[in-house]
Write an enzyme that holds these catalytic residues in place. Structure first.
Site, PDB file in Angstrom:
ATOM      1  N   ALA A  61       0.798  -1.295   0.091  1.00 32.30           N
ATOM      2  CA  ALA A  61       0.087  -0.016   0.266  1.00 32.30           C
ATOM      3  C   ALA A  61       0.964   1.270   0.101  1.00 32.30           C
ATOM      4  O   ALA A  61       2.238   1.290   0.553  1.00 32.30           O
ATOM      5  CB  ALA A  61      -0.862   0.010   1.238  1.00 32.30           C
ATOM      6  N   GLY A 106       1.011  -4.951   1.203  1.00 30.93           N
ATOM      7  CA  GLY A 106      -0.561  -5.105   0.482  1.00 30.93           C
ATOM      8  C   GLY A 106      -0.121  -5.596  -0.828  1.00 30.93           C
ATOM      9  O   GLY A 106      -0.946  -6.354  -1.466  1.00 30.93           O
ATOM     10  N   GLU A 129       4.373  -4.812   7.385  1.00 28.28           N
ATOM     11  CA  GLU A 129       3.460  -3.944   7.957  1.00 28.28           C
ATOM     12  C   GLU A 129       3.791  -3.680   9.478  1.00 28.28           C
ATOM     13  O   GLU A 129       3.690  -2.488  10.124  1.00 28.28           O
ATOM     14  CB  GLU A 129       1.937  -4.148   8.001  1.00 28.28           C
ATOM     15  CG  GLU A 129       1.561  -3.925   6.533  1.00 28.28           C
ATOM     16  CD  GLU A 129       1.690  -5.150   5.498  1.00 28.28           C
ATOM     17  OE1 GLU A 129       2.383  -6.142   6.080  1.00 28.28           O
ATOM     18  OE2 GLU A 129       0.856  -5.154   4.723  1.00 28.28           O
TER      19      GLU A 129
HETATM   20  C1  LIG Z   1     -11.521   4.182   9.840  1.00 29.10           C
HETATM   21  C2  LIG Z   1     -10.466   3.321   9.707  1.00 29.10           C
HETATM   22  C3  LIG Z   1     -10.626   2.222   8.940  1.00 29.10           C
HETATM   23  C4  LIG Z   1      -9.559   1.283   8.967  1.00 29.10           C
HETATM   24  C5  LIG Z   1      -9.930  -0.006   8.224  1.00 29.10           C
HETATM   25  C6  LIG Z   1      -8.830  -0.832   8.162  1.00 29.10           C
HETATM   26  C7  LIG Z   1      -8.939  -1.269   6.785  1.00 29.10           C
HETATM   27  C8  LIG Z   1      -7.373  -1.129   6.334  1.00 29.10           C
HETATM   28  C9  LIG Z   1      -7.042  -1.468   4.960  1.00 29.10           C
HETATM   29  C10 LIG Z   1      -5.737  -1.224   4.226  1.00 29.10           C
HETATM   30  C11 LIG Z   1      -5.029  -2.270   4.540  1.00 29.10           C
HETATM   31  C12 LIG Z   1      -3.422  -1.912   3.870  1.00 29.10           C
HETATM   32  C13 LIG Z   1      -2.675  -2.879   4.406  1.00 29.10           C
HETATM   33  C14 LIG Z   1      -1.220  -2.862   3.797  1.00 29.10           C
HETATM   34  C15 LIG Z   1      -0.401  -1.937   4.285  1.00 29.10           C
HETATM   35  C16 LIG Z   1       0.923  -1.975   3.559  1.00 29.10           C
HETATM   36  O1  LIG Z   1       0.963  -2.401   2.522  1.00 29.10           O
HETATM   37  S1  LIG Z   1       2.070  -0.860   4.092  1.00 29.10           S
HETATM   38  C17 LIG Z   1       3.510  -0.920   3.163  1.00 29.10           C
HETATM   39  C18 LIG Z   1       4.299  -2.334   3.222  1.00 29.10           C
HETATM   40  N1  LIG Z   1       5.285  -2.362   2.345  1.00 29.10           N
HETATM   41  C19 LIG Z   1       6.649  -2.058   2.755  1.00 29.10           C
HETATM   42  O2  LIG Z   1       6.714  -1.628   3.918  1.00 29.10           O
HETATM   43  C20 LIG Z   1       7.590  -1.853   1.758  1.00 29.10           C
HETATM   44  C21 LIG Z   1       8.232  -0.664   1.724  1.00 29.10           C
HETATM   45  N2  LIG Z   1       9.179  -0.345   0.904  1.00 29.10           N
HETATM   46  C22 LIG Z   1      10.583  -1.019   0.901  1.00 29.10           C
HETATM   47  O3  LIG Z   1      10.782  -2.004   1.681  1.00 29.10           O
HETATM   48  C23 LIG Z   1      11.515  -0.793  -0.190  1.00 29.10           C
HETATM   49  O4  LIG Z   1      10.985   0.347  -0.666  1.00 29.10           O
HETATM   50  C24 LIG Z   1      11.469  -1.707  -1.561  1.00 29.10           C
HETATM   51  C25 LIG Z   1      10.025  -2.046  -1.897  1.00 29.10           C
HETATM   52  C26 LIG Z   1      12.267  -3.097  -1.078  1.00 29.10           C
HETATM   53  C27 LIG Z   1      12.399  -1.087  -2.476  1.00 29.10           C
HETATM   54  O5  LIG Z   1      13.653  -0.886  -2.030  1.00 29.10           O
HETATM   55  P1  LIG Z   1      14.814   0.001  -2.739  1.00 29.10           P
HETATM   56  O6  LIG Z   1      14.672  -0.395  -4.285  1.00 29.10           O
HETATM   57  O7  LIG Z   1      15.941   0.175  -2.109  1.00 29.10           O
HETATM   58  O8  LIG Z   1      14.094   1.337  -2.886  1.00 29.10           O
HETATM   59  P2  LIG Z   1      13.814   2.407  -1.442  1.00 29.10           P
HETATM   60  O9  LIG Z   1      14.786   3.552  -1.865  1.00 29.10           O
HETATM   61  O10 LIG Z   1      13.381   1.774  -0.435  1.00 29.10           O
HETATM   62  O11 LIG Z   1      12.254   3.290  -2.226  1.00 29.10           O
HETATM   63  C28 LIG Z   1      12.215   3.904  -3.695  1.00 29.10           C
HETATM   64  C29 LIG Z   1      11.284   4.749  -3.375  1.00 29.10           C
HETATM   65  O12 LIG Z   1       9.916   4.285  -3.205  1.00 29.10           O
HETATM   66  C30 LIG Z   1       9.233   4.859  -1.972  1.00 29.10           C
HETATM   67  N3  LIG Z   1       8.520   3.630  -1.342  1.00 29.10           N
HETATM   68  C31 LIG Z   1       8.960   2.493  -1.324  1.00 29.10           C
HETATM   69  N4  LIG Z   1       7.865   1.432  -0.799  1.00 29.10           N
HETATM   70  C32 LIG Z   1       6.826   2.294  -0.665  1.00 29.10           C
HETATM   71  C33 LIG Z   1       5.187   2.383  -0.414  1.00 29.10           C
HETATM   72  N5  LIG Z   1       4.833   1.089  -0.072  1.00 29.10           N
HETATM   73  N6  LIG Z   1       4.623   3.441  -0.473  1.00 29.10           N
HETATM   74  C34 LIG Z   1       5.061   4.582  -0.936  1.00 29.10           C
HETATM   75  N7  LIG Z   1       6.138   4.729  -1.320  1.00 29.10           N
HETATM   76  C35 LIG Z   1       7.016   3.710  -1.114  1.00 29.10           C
HETATM   77  C36 LIG Z   1      10.353   5.206  -1.115  1.00 29.10           C
HETATM   78  O13 LIG Z   1       9.982   6.174  -0.115  1.00 29.10           O
HETATM   79  C37 LIG Z   1      11.367   5.783  -2.036  1.00 29.10           C
HETATM   80  O14 LIG Z   1      10.810   6.994  -2.627  1.00 29.10           O
HETATM   81  P3  LIG Z   1      11.750   8.065  -1.951  1.00 29.10           P
HETATM   82  O15 LIG Z   1      11.674   8.399  -0.597  1.00 29.10           O
HETATM   83  O16 LIG Z   1      11.003   9.544  -2.726  1.00 29.10           O
HETATM   84  O17 LIG Z   1      13.287   8.008  -2.517  1.00 29.10           O
END
Ligand SMILES: CCCCCCCCCCCCC/C=C/C(=O)SCCNC(=O)CCNC(=O)[C@H](O)C(C)(C)COP(=O)(O)OP(=O)(O)OC[C@H]1O[C@@H](n2cnc3c(N)ncnc32)[C@H](O)[C@@H]1OP(=O)(O)O
Length: 723
Positions: A61, A106, A129
């Site tokens: 997400a 996600g 997460e």
């Molecule tokens: C009233 C309330 C109601 C509530 C009801 C509840 C319902 C809820 C439903 C919703 C449920 C959602 C559940 C899901 C949640 C998630 O998925 S949370 C995200 C989980 N994912 C992660 O934690 C992965 C994070 N990212 C990484 O580990 C790494 O980025 C990578 C993917 C392994 C890539 O690594 P690398 O190549 O080294 O690149 P990076 O420098 O780390 O990243 C590049 C840029 O991308 C940005 N980025 C990375 N991941 C995300 C992301 N998931 N979202 C947004 N942006 C992301 C990262 O910030 C970098 O960007 P810059 O900072 O601009 O450089």
């Protein structure tokens, strides 16, 4: 967004496109859901293959939306992903996920909604997460145990650990792994399963497995999560959500999952952990005063490295390099250390399911400096002695190739002095690893006054290649991390003088969330480390000027307690006693030591100190605010570029609890005026402790109306910068 095309006649190929990691923002989720529905409605389509653009399936997400950093109506944002996963699972035609790069959070939940999963051999899959203070709330906690069983699901969800494709296959998380083109393999696979019935492939309709010991298993997992969480909410919520899969029907489990998520999402802990996530990315965007920066300064390739000294640090550094596939020449005079490294490499190879030879063949042990000549980069990890290191750097600058980078793993010594001992000061940088170096994720890259952009870029990039987060800092005694540790440790020692006990101080810090209190940490690292540094600085031992009183140095308050313990041979765990008592030399279990309490009583009597009752709040405020106050000084001197750098260093290198964001984040969250006022109060009570004098930057920020921490970096650009 989501493109839909037809391949091989009847296969719909859906490509999720949202660079750089194909994050599932609300808009992207909705778009993909529309594409899935129209492919299902297309009578020419028999089966769907879902893949990500640019070599990555999906990074999860969109964290910016979850963190409230972009403007999306909250409910709309979070519900689009749930709706997408449900729509995929409910599709009447088989949907095959073609996973390469990563399927995280996600992204993996989306794959769990698919009916089949094919992964490339290099792919990584996981539900991280919990590291963002959240849980997988798009059905992940309910579907995963139905697919891989409870033990694996509990572990993966509660720790956030990601797994290789090979492990995913062994767990049953994916159906097939290919080392070839994942799209081709998935299309081929899809054609084979096009007519298979889907009922049993929909995880929401599968009964969860019920091993005989399930209740015990769930109870143990919950207790373990509570014990290890150190106050963090998310790991416990993760276990509670997975447990619901065992006790409730799918839809009710899903509802509980969402209720738990609804409590976590707006929590301060989630905000702090998401801040840490972005901070770790911000710190990679370094710059130097001359204008060189991460964008305009390419790193030099490192295809061969050397490590000098295979003590605790050197061993870990050598293992990290080998694990990253970099051939290493390792120099050490003590043969015993060579055997230790060999054993470590064998253990690491086993952990990574590699043959021992695949690692051992990358290391060449040597006693001869001439064997280092061919390395692109040398990391020195010898004893922490400036004269010894200067001699070594002078010799290396004659014996290595003229373009070899010379790096020191010093944790506090003057990198400029090392550079000055060489003929190539521009190719000298500090690479301060943290022990154990093959485990800890932090690397402080110390930029000397003459370090060139290429040297900095190469060290920063190498850190990333080793799987670490590299933080650039300027050269000063102790750099950022150890410099801030000094006032923290000093306050703890003053508190003992005033009446506290080591276990009382440690308990407060551990309740706050530190992995270890200050005294247990100091017993683990060895009390002699600081003792040597203090001796070199003229604060302890024979170098103290004659006539200096025991509790004063250079006109300021000084606590000699740690020096006295060292003089008694109490060096910490290695001698079986330090601030605590251990089972024996090398023991790990700390117990309070009556000897130490007598010693403290006698010490206080000798110096006329009347012990008083010290409460938790005072312990926390004096230790943590003194530490953060030094952080402000580091920022105002331009030693670190922003609060994110300091917080990343503390969370990844010093056991600061991520759910509290880091020291600078913490004081910002408490409120800068309140912190300033407490420091002023302590300063009045302890006028001879300069570390409690509020820094000019803290005063300035308060005078400016306490801007949010997200603005500090920009504001700091107006100050003197060494970075
Ligand atoms: C009233 C309330 C109601 C509530 C009801 C509840 C319902 C809820 C439903 C919703 C449920 C959602 C559940 C899901 C949640 C998630 O998925 S949370 C995200 C989980 N994912 C992660 O934690 C992965 C994070 N990212 C990484 O580990 C790494 O980025 C990578 C993917 C392994 C890539 O690594 P690398 O190549 O080294 O690149 P990076 O420098 O780390 O990243 C590049 C840029 O991308 C940005 N980025 C990375 N991941 C995300 C992301 N998931 N979202 C947004 N942006 C992301 C990262 O910030 C970098 O960007 P810059 O900072 O601009 O450089």
């Amino acid at each position: 967004m989501a493109q839909y095309s037809r391949v091989r006649g009847s296969v719909a190929l859906l490509r999720l496109t949202n660079p750089p990691v194909n994050a599932l923002s609300a808009a992207v989720s909705r778009d993909l859901e529309r594409a899935v529905r129209s492919a299902c409605a297309d009578s020419a389509v028999r089966v769907l293959v879902l893949r990500g653009h640019g070599g990555t399936f999906c990074g999860g997400a969109d964290i910016r939306e979850l963190a409230g950093l972009v403007d999306v109506p909250f409910r709309v944002g979070v519900s689009s992903l749930v709706a997408l996963v449900d729509a995929v699972e409910a599709a009447e035609k088989p949907v095959v996920a073609a996973i390469e790069g990563v399927a995280l959070g996600g992204g993996l939940e989306l794959a769990l909604g698919c009916h089949f999963r094919i992964a490339h051999g290099q792919a990584r899959l996981g539900l991280p997460e919990v590291t963002l203070g959240l849980l997988p709330a798009a059905g992940g906690t309910q579907r995963l145990p139905r697919l891989v069983g409870f033990p694996a699901a509990l572990e993966l969800v509660a720790t956030g650990r990601d797994v290789s494709a090979e492990e995913a296959l062994a767990l049953g998380l994916v159906d097939h792994v290919t080392d070839g083109d994942v799209e081709e393999a998935a299309v081929e696979f899809a054609r084979r399963v096009a007519d298979e019935p889907l009922a049993s492939r929909r995880l929401s309709t599968r009964p969860p497995p019920r091993p005989a010991d399930l209740d015990t298993l769930l109870q143990v997992a919950l207790e373990r999560a509570q014990r290890r969480a150190r106050g963090a909410l998310a790991p416990v919520a993760c276990v509670q959500a997975v447990r619901a899969a065992a006790t409730l029907p799918f839809t009710q489990g899903l509802q509980l999952e969402q209720e738990l998520m609804a409590a976590l999402l707006p929590s301060n802990q989630a905000r702090a952990m998401q801040y840490c996530f972005f901070a770790q990315r911000i710190v990679g965007k370094w710059s130097l005063p001359g204008g060189a920066n991460w964008r305009n300064s390419p790193a030099r390739a490192v295809s061969r490295a050397a490590v000098i000294g295979l003590g605790t640090m050197g061993r870990g550094i050598a293992v990290s390099l080998v694990r990253a596939g970099i051939p290493v020449v390792a120099m050490e005079t003590d043969e015993k250390q060579l055997r230790v490294v060999t054993a470590m490499l064998e253990r690491e190879a086993a952990k990574q399911r590699r043959s021992p030879d695949s690692y051992l063949q990358l290391v060449q042990f040597t006693l001869e400096r001439r064997d280092l000549g061919d390395a692109d980069l040398v990391v020195e990890a010898v004893f922490e002695d400036l004269a010894l290191k200067k001699r070594l750097f002078a010799e290396l600058s004659s014996s290595c190739r003229p373009d070899t980078l010379l790096c020191s793993n010093t944790s506090a010594l003057d990198v400029d002095a090392l550079a000055a001992a060489t003929r190539r000061p521009e190719l000298v940088v500090g690479m301060h690893f943290f022990a154990p170096a093959h485990v800890m994720k932090l690397l402080e890259v110390v930029c000397g006054a003459r370090s060139s952009p290429v040297a900095v870029a190469t060290a920063m990039q190498l850190g990333k290649r080793l799987g670490k987060v590299s933080v650039a800092v300027a050269n000063c005694p102790g750099f950022a991390g150890n410099r801030m540790l000094k006032p923290y440790v000093e306050q703890a020692s003053f508190l003992l003088e005033e009446g506290a006990t080591p276990q009382q101080v440690d308990a407060v810090l551990e309740d706050f969330g530190f992995a270890m209190g200050v005294f247990r940490m100091s017993d683990l690292s060895g009390l002699d480390v600081g003792w040597r540094v203090r001796e070199e600085a003229g604060l302890a031992g024979p170098t103290v000027p004659p006539g200096e009183s025991a509790r004063r140095r250079h006109g300021c308050r000084y606590s000699p307690l740690a020096d006295l313990l060292c003089e008694h041979g109490r060096l910490g765990q290695k001698t079986g006693r330090g601030w605590y008592l251990y089972e024996g030399p090398g023991g790990r279990a700390a117990t309070p030591d009556p000897w130490l309490h007598d010693f403290l009583d006698q010490y206080r009597r000798r110096h006329g100190l009347r012990p008083r009752r010290i409460d938790q709040q005072e312990v926390l405020e004096r230790c943590l605010y003194a530490l953060a106050n030094e952080g402000f000084r580091i920022l105002e001197e331009g030693v670190a570029a922003g609060p994110e750098d300091i917080d990343t260093i503390y969370v990844l290198g010093y056991g600061w609890p991520a759910h509290r964001g880091g020291p600078m984040y913490h004081v910002a969250a408490v409120g800068l005026p309140a912190v300033l006022s407490r420091l002023e109060h302590f300063r009045r009570l302890h006028p001879d402790v300069p570390q409690l004098r509020p820094s000019a930057l803290l005063r300035h920020l308060v005078a400016e109306g306490s801007p949010p921490i997200s603005r500090w970096r920009e504001l700091l650009k107006g100050l003197r910068s060494q970075l």
